[in-house]
Write an enzyme that holds these catalytic residues in place. Structure first.
Site, PDB file in Angstrom:
ATOM      1  N   ALA A   1       0.858  -1.181   0.000  1.00 42.46           N
ATOM      2  CA  ALA A   1       0.000   0.000   0.000  1.00 42.46           C
ATOM      3  C   ALA A   1       0.893   1.228   0.000  1.00 42.46           C
ATOM      4  CB  ALA A   1      -0.871  -0.002   1.252  1.00 42.46           C
TER       5      ALA A   1
ATOM      6  N   GLY B   1       0.537  -5.198   0.479  1.00 43.63           N
ATOM      7  CA  GLY B   1      -0.602  -5.194  -0.444  1.00 43.63           C
ATOM      8  C   GLY B   1      -0.236  -5.718  -1.813  1.00 43.63           C
TER       9      GLY B   1
ATOM     10  N   GLU C   1      -0.451  -9.331  -1.509  1.00 43.24           N
ATOM     11  CA  GLU C   1      -1.878  -9.632  -1.331  1.00 43.24           C
ATOM     12  C   GLU C   1      -2.628  -9.557  -2.654  1.00 43.24           C
ATOM     13  OE1 GLU C   1      -1.937  -6.788   2.038  1.00 43.24           O
ATOM     14  OE2 GLU C   1      -3.237  -8.266   2.975  1.00 43.24           O
TER      15      GLU C   1
ATOM     16  N   GLU D   1       3.956  -5.949   7.118  1.00 45.77           N
ATOM     17  CA  GLU D   1       3.125  -4.971   7.815  1.00 45.77           C
ATOM     18  C   GLU D   1       3.386  -4.897   9.316  1.00 45.77           C
ATOM     19  OE1 GLU D   1       2.161  -6.989   5.474  1.00 45.77           O
ATOM     20  OE2 GLU D   1       0.680  -6.068   4.152  1.00 45.77           O
TER      21      GLU D   1
HETATM   22  N1  T1G Z   1       4.587   3.446   0.350  1.00 36.49           N
HETATM   23  C1  T1G Z   1       5.043   4.678   0.064  1.00 36.49           C
HETATM   24  N2  T1G Z   1       6.341   4.945  -0.238  1.00 36.49           N
HETATM   25  C2  T1G Z   1       7.187   3.896  -0.257  1.00 36.49           C
HETATM   26  C3  T1G Z   1       6.777   2.576   0.029  1.00 36.49           C
HETATM   27  C4  T1G Z   1       5.402   2.376   0.337  1.00 36.49           C
HETATM   28  N3  T1G Z   1       4.923   1.171   0.588  1.00 36.49           N
HETATM   29  N4  T1G Z   1       7.878   1.762  -0.065  1.00 36.49           N
HETATM   30  C5  T1G Z   1       8.906   2.549  -0.403  1.00 36.49           C
HETATM   31  N5  T1G Z   1       8.497   3.822  -0.522  1.00 36.49           N
HETATM   32  C6  T1G Z   1       9.331   4.950  -0.898  1.00 36.49           C
HETATM   33  C7  T1G Z   1      10.377   5.261   0.155  1.00 36.49           C
HETATM   34  O1  T1G Z   1       9.842   6.098   1.167  1.00 36.49           O
HETATM   35  C8  T1G Z   1      11.437   5.948  -0.676  1.00 36.49           C
HETATM   36  O2  T1G Z   1      10.968   7.291  -0.910  1.00 36.49           O
HETATM   37  C9  T1G Z   1      11.370   5.229  -2.031  1.00 36.49           C
HETATM   38  O3  T1G Z   1      10.067   4.607  -2.062  1.00 36.49           O
HETATM   39  C10 T1G Z   1      12.430   4.154  -2.160  1.00 36.49           C
HETATM   40  O4  T1G Z   1      12.288   3.314  -1.009  1.00 36.49           O
HETATM   41  C11 T1G Z   1      -2.878  -3.119   2.815  1.00 36.49           C
HETATM   42  C12 T1G Z   1      -1.345  -2.006   4.791  1.00 36.49           C
HETATM   43  C13 T1G Z   1      10.295  -1.879  -1.426  1.00 36.49           C
HETATM   44  C14 T1G Z   1      12.188  -3.032  -0.251  1.00 36.49           C
HETATM   45  O5  T1G Z   1       6.229  -2.153   4.082  1.00 36.49           O
HETATM   46  O6  T1G Z   1      10.487  -2.211   2.181  1.00 36.49           O
HETATM   47  O7  T1G Z   1       0.791  -2.883   2.149  1.00 36.49           O
HETATM   48  O8  T1G Z   1      12.841   8.519   0.272  1.00 36.49           O
HETATM   49  O9  T1G Z   1      14.619   3.749  -0.144  1.00 36.49           O
HETATM   50  O10 T1G Z   1      15.942   0.444  -0.498  1.00 36.49           O
HETATM   51  O11 T1G Z   1      -1.897  -4.994   3.768  1.00 36.49           O
HETATM   52  O12 T1G Z   1      11.054   0.493   0.064  1.00 36.49           O
HETATM   53  O13 T1G Z   1      12.942   8.147  -2.209  1.00 36.49           O
HETATM   54  O14 T1G Z   1      11.248   9.718  -1.229  1.00 36.49           O
HETATM   55  O15 T1G Z   1      13.190   1.864   0.782  1.00 36.49           O
HETATM   56  O16 T1G Z   1      15.127  -0.050  -2.873  1.00 36.49           O
HETATM   57  C15 T1G Z   1       3.762  -2.810   3.109  1.00 36.49           C
HETATM   58  C16 T1G Z   1       8.047  -0.851   2.322  1.00 36.49           C
HETATM   59  C17 T1G Z   1       3.052  -1.513   3.180  1.00 36.49           C
HETATM   60  C18 T1G Z   1       7.327  -2.146   1.975  1.00 36.49           C
HETATM   61  C19 T1G Z   1      12.587  -0.986  -1.623  1.00 36.49           C
HETATM   62  N6  T1G Z   1       4.975  -2.668   2.319  1.00 36.49           N
HETATM   63  N7  T1G Z   1       9.123  -0.570   1.388  1.00 36.49           N
HETATM   64  O17 T1G Z   1      13.754  -0.668  -0.886  1.00 36.49           O
HETATM   65  O18 T1G Z   1      14.099   1.752  -1.593  1.00 36.49           O
HETATM   66  S1  T1G Z   1       1.603  -1.596   4.198  1.00 36.49           S
HETATM   67  C20 T1G Z   1       6.139  -2.318   2.892  1.00 36.49           C
HETATM   68  C21 T1G Z   1      10.297  -1.266   1.450  1.00 36.49           C
HETATM   69  C22 T1G Z   1       0.545  -2.573   3.280  1.00 36.49           C
HETATM   70  C23 T1G Z   1      -1.575  -3.807   3.107  1.00 36.49           C
HETATM   71  C24 T1G Z   1      -0.669  -3.050   3.995  1.00 36.49           C
HETATM   72  C25 T1G Z   1      11.376  -0.798   0.520  1.00 36.49           C
HETATM   73  C26 T1G Z   1      11.590  -1.698  -0.697  1.00 36.49           C
HETATM   74  P1  T1G Z   1      12.058   8.497  -1.028  1.00 36.49           P
HETATM   75  P2  T1G Z   1      13.609   2.679  -0.381  1.00 36.49           P
HETATM   76  P3  T1G Z   1      14.829   0.346  -1.487  1.00 36.49           P
END
Ligand code: T1G
Length: 695
Positions: free
Chosen positions: A64, A103, A106, A126
C-alpha cells in the site's frame, strides 16, 4: 485498450495484460487501485479469456502507499481491488518480479495463479509498521501455505525467495525474469479459474509453537495477526475477511503504528542532506583504515562486507598482522560462519580484499580513509598530518572520533574541506548506525562521500554537527546523569533504574549499557573535562557522577573486568552485586524513594530536552534524525518511534510542564530546564514538524 496514468491495459491474443506504472515501488495508492479495477472491467468488456497483472520498473507493487495512511481513505478499497481479481469471470495471474510486499503480495494472492521471477521476493512486512496484512493476506496466505507458515511469515515480516515460495505453495511457477509474463499468460490460458473461497484452512500443525508465539507477542499488531490467523482456520473466507478488516482498522489508530510508520520514513529521510547529492559523490573504489584496534577492525570488516578493497595501517608490521588475524578470527566466530552461510571460500574471497601495512604510504590510492585510533587529539592530528602528505588530494579523510572536534582535527591538514567525521558504533561490523559529522569547514564533497559511504555499507546514516557528543552521545549525557542522580534516592538501586527502562522497552538499562561499553570510557571523558576532581568542578552545578567515578576507581570497569555496576560471573550475564549496593549507599542524600514512573520521567525527559537543544543549536537536520540515532544506536524501542516521537505522543506541553517541575526541585541542574525550542512549540501548541519556525 483503456489505460490510466498508473495502469496500462493491453489485450494480447485474448489475454488482458495490466501493467502498473507508479514509481518508485508501484505502491497501491488510490490511482493505482482505481486503475486496476478499471483494467479488470475493461478486460471483461473486451471479452478477454484471461488476465495478467504485472509491475513496471523495478518491482511488482511493494505494498500500500504508506503515505496515504494518515489521510482520508480514497476509493476503491483494497477489498474491492482484491475481489475484482478473485471474482473475475476468467483466470487471473500475477507476474511477480522485484519485491512483492504487503498489499502487492496480497494482490498476487487475490489472483488465481502466481508466476514468480527467480530473483524475486514476496512477503508481508506490515508488522514492522504496527499493522497487519489488511487486504486479505491473513486469510489467503494460510489457504495457500497453511496456518503455521503463514503465521511465521506475518509475525516475522521477513520476505522469502522464489524457491521457498514455490515449495510452500505460495506461487505456482518460478521462471527466469525474462520469461515471467509468458509464464503468467500460460497459466491463464491453460488453467481454469481457482478461488481461495473454496479452500478451508486446517489447524496449526505445531500448536505448541503457536502457543509460544502468542506468549511472546507483546505488541498490538502481532496479537491481532494471531487472532486473524485463528479466524482463518476452519471458517469461510468472507467471515475471516470481516475479522481482518476490524483488526486492521483498530491497529491503524495505535501509537505503535504511528511510531513505526514514523521510523519508516525517518530512516529514509536521514540520508538526505539539503544541497548535497550523495549520488554525486566521488567514486569509492578503495578505502583505508588507520588503527587496528577493535574499532579499526570492525570498520575494515564493514568495508569488506560491502565488497570494498581496504588497506588497514597500524603502528608496525606485528600490529598490522595481528589486526588481520583478528579480523579473520572474528569472521570465524560469527554465527554466519558457524552455520555455514559464510563458507571458507566466501571468507577467503572477502579477505583477498584486505591488505595491511605499517606505513600510511600504503594509502596513496585510497579514495577515503577512516582514522580509528585512540581518543587523543594530538595523536589524531599527527595521523591526519601524515595522511595529508601520503593520500591523493581528492581523498576524503574521516575520523571515527566519538568525542573530539572534527574542526580541531582538520587543523592538521592543508585542506580542511576534505575532513569529515564518520562515527561508527561498536561493534562496527554489526551496528546499523553511522553518525557522520560535518565540521565548520567540511566541504559538500566530503559530506556527500560520507553519506554515500553509509549507503554503500548499508548503514542507517545520519549527519550531525560538530559539537561535543554530536547527536547520540550528546543526548546520552543528561540521560546518564539522571540515572546516576536517581541512585541518591532511598531504596533506588541500579536494578530499579534498569528495570524501569527495560520495561519501557529500552534494549538495555543505562547501567547495563555502561558496563557493556566500559565504565572507564565515561570516566576518561569526565576526567578530560576536569569533572572527576571535586576541586576543579563547578560546585554550583549538581555532579551526580561521583558514584560512577568511585566505581571505576574501585576497578569495576564493566563486562571486560568481570564486574561493574553488575557482577559477571558468566560473560555478558549481569547479576546484582551487594558490593555495588554498598558503594551506592555511600552517596544517598536522603531524597525520598521514587517509583518507575518518576524514573522514566526523569531519564527520558532529560534525554528529550537535550534533543531539543541539539535542534536549537543546528546540530541535526530534523527531529526524526534524533529518533533514528536513538532507535538504531542506543536501543530506544522502535514501537515508541524514538525519543522525539515519544515526546510528541506524550504531548510537548506535558513534557515542558514536567521538566519545569523537575527543574524547580533541582535548580542546580541546568539540563532539566526546558529547552527554548520545547517552550516555544509548547506555547504555540505547535507540532514538532513546525520546529524550524521556532529556532
Ligand atoms: N509506500 C510509500 N512509499 C514507499 C513505500 C510504500 N509502501 N515503499 C517505499 N516507498 C518509498 C520510500 O519512502 C522511498 O521514498 C522510495 O520509495 C524508495 O524506497 C494493505 C497495509 C520496497 C524493499 O512495508 O520495504 O501494504 O525517500 O529507499 O531500499 O496490507 O522500500 O525516495 O522519497 O526503501 O530499494 C507494506 C516498504 C506496506 C514495503 C525498496 N509494504 N518498502 O527498498 O528503496 S503496508 C512495505 C520497502 C501494506 C496492506 C498493507 C522498501 C523496498 P524516497 P527505499 P529500497
Amino acid at each position: 485498450m483503456a489505460t490510466s496514468s498508473a495502469v496500462k491495459c493491453a489485450l494480447k491474443n485474448g489475454v488482458a495484460v495490466l501493467q502498473i506504472s507508479s514509481p518508485p515501488v508501484n505502491a497501491l495508492g488510490a490511482a493505482v487501485r482505481a486503475g486496476l479495477v478499471a483494467g479488470v472491467e475493461h478486460a471483461i468488456g473486451a471479452s478477454a479469456t484471461g488476465l495478467v497483472v504485472a509491475g513496471g520498473g523495478s518491482t511488482f507493487p511493494a505494498g500500500a502507499d504508506i503515505t496515504e495512511f494518515s489521510k482520508p481513505h480514497l476509493p476503491p478499497s483494497f477489498a474491492e481491488v482484491m475481489a475484482a481479481f478473485e471474482d473475475a469471470p476468467f483466470p487471473t495471474a500475477a507476474a511477480i518480479h522485484g519485491t512483492a510486499l504487503g498489499g502487492g503480495f496480497e494482490l498476487a494472492m487475490a489472483c488465481h495463479y502466481r508466476a514468480m521471477g527467480e530473483r524475486a521476493r514476496v512477503g508481508l512486512p506490515e508488522v514492522h509498521l504496527g499493522l497487519l496484512p489488511g487486504a486479505g493476506g491473513t486469510q489467503r496466505l494460510p489457504r495457500l501455505v497453511g496456518a503455521d507458515a503463514a503465521l511465521e511469515m506475518m509475525l516475522t515480516g521477513a520476505p522469502i525467495g522464489a524457491e521457498r515460495a514455490l515449495a510452500l505453495g505460495a506461487v505456482d511457477v518460478v521462471v527466469p525474469e525474462a520469461g515471467l509474463e509468458a509464464a503468467a499468460v500460460e497459466l491463464v490460458t491453460t488453467r481454469a479459474a481457482r478461488r481461495a473461497h473454496a479452500v478451508v484452512v486446517d489447524g496449526f500443525r505445531d500448536a505448541a509453537k503457536r502457543a509460544a508465539l502468542e506468549a511472546r507477542a507483546a505488541l498490538p499488531a502481532p496479537r491481532a495477526i494471531l487472532r486473524c490467523v485463528d479466524a482463518a482456520v476452519g471458517s469461510e473466507l468472507a467471515a475471516g475477511l470481516e475479522v481482518e478488516g476490524r483488526e486492521f482498522q483498530a491497529l491503524k489508530a495505535t501509537p505503535e503504528a504511528r511510531a513505526l510508520q514514523h521510523l519508516f520514513f525517518a530512516e529514509r529521510a536521514c540520508a538526505k542532506v539539503p544541497g548535497v547529492d550523495a549520488k554525486g559523490a566521488a567514486p569509492l573504489d578503495a578505502v583505508g583504515v588507520v588503527g587496528g584496534g577493535t574499532m579499526g577492525r570492525g570498520i575494515a570488516m564493514c568495508f569488506l562486507d560491502a565488497g570494498l578493497p581496504v588497506t588497514l595501517v597500524d603502528v608496525d608490521d606485528t600490529a598490522a598482522a595481528a589486526a588481520a588475524a583478528g579480523i579473520d578470527a572474528t569472521y570465524r566466530r560469527s554465527s554466519a560462519f558457524k552455520k555455514g552461510r559464510l563458507t571458507e571460500a566466501v571468507l577467503a574471497a572477502k579477505l583477498e580484499k584486505l591488505a595491511v601495512a605499517s606505513d600510511v604510504a600504503a594509502l596513496a590510492d585510497a579514495d577515503l580513509v577512516v582514522e580509528a585510533i585512540y581518543e587523543d587529539l594530538d595523536a589524531k592530528r599527527a595521523v591526519f598530518a601524515r595522511l595529508d602528505g601520503a593520500c591523493k588530494p581528492t581523498a576524503v579523510l574521516a575520523s571515527n572520533t566519538s568525542t573530539l572536534s572534527i574542526d580541531a582535527i582538520a587543523d592538521a591538514v592543508a585542506d580542511p574541506t576534505r575532513v569529515v567525521g564518520t562515527h561508527f558504533f561498536s561493534p562496527a561490523n554489526v551496528m546499523k548506525l553511522l553518525e557522520n559529522v560535518r565540521g565548520a569547514r567540511t566541504g559538500d564533497g566530503a559530506v556527500a562521500a560520507a553519506m554515500a559511504l553509509g549507503k554503500r555499507l548499508r548503514k542507517t546514516t545520519v549527519l550531525a554537527g560538530d559539537a561535543f557528543g554530536f547527536i547520540g552521545n550528546r543526548m546520552l549525557e543528561p540521560y546518564g546523569r539522571e540515572c546516576l542522580a536517581l541512585l541518591r534516592h532511598r531504596d533506588v538501586g541500579v536494578s530499579n533504574v534498569d528495570a524501569a527502562l527495560r520495561d519501557f522497552g529500552m534494549a538495555m538499562g543505562f547501567f547495563a549499557m555502561s558496563d557493556l561499553a566500559g565504565n572507564d570510557i565515561g570516566y576518561a571523558v569526565r576526567t578530560s573535562l576536569g569533572l572527576t576532581d571535586a576541586a576543579t568542578r563547578d560546585p554550583a552545578v549538581e555532579y551526580s557522577a561521583d558514584v560512577a567515578d568511585a566505581l571505576v576507581e574501585a576497578g569495576r570497569l564493566g563486562q571486560k573486568a568481570g564486574k561493574g555496576w553488575y557482577l559477571y560471573e558468566q560473560p555478558r550475564v549481569p547479576s546484582p552485586d551487594p558490593a555495588v549496593d554498598a558503594l551506592v549507599s555511600q552517596f544517598k542524600d536522603g531524597s525520598p524513594s521514587v517509583g518507575a514512573e518518576d524514573i522514566l520521567d526523569r531519564a527520558l525527559l532529560a534525554l528529550v530536552n537535550e534533543g531539543f537543544r541539539v535542534l536549537e543549536e543546528g546540530l541535526a537536520l530534523r527531529p526524526s534524525d534524533l529518533d533514528v540515532v536513538w532507535t538504531s544506536g542506543y536501543g530506544f524501542p522502535r514501537h515508541k518511534g524514538g525519543p522525539m516521537q515519544w515526546a510528541e505522543e506524550r504531548g510537548l506541553r506535558e513534557c515542558r510542564a514536567t521538566l519545569e517541575r523537575l527543574a524547580a526541585e533541582r535548580p542546580d541542574v541546568p539540563y532539566l530546564r526546558p529547552a527554548k525550542l520545547l517552550v516555544a512549540l509548547a506555547d504555540a501548541d505547535a507540532p514538532l514538524a513546525d520546529w524550524e519556525k521556532y529556532v
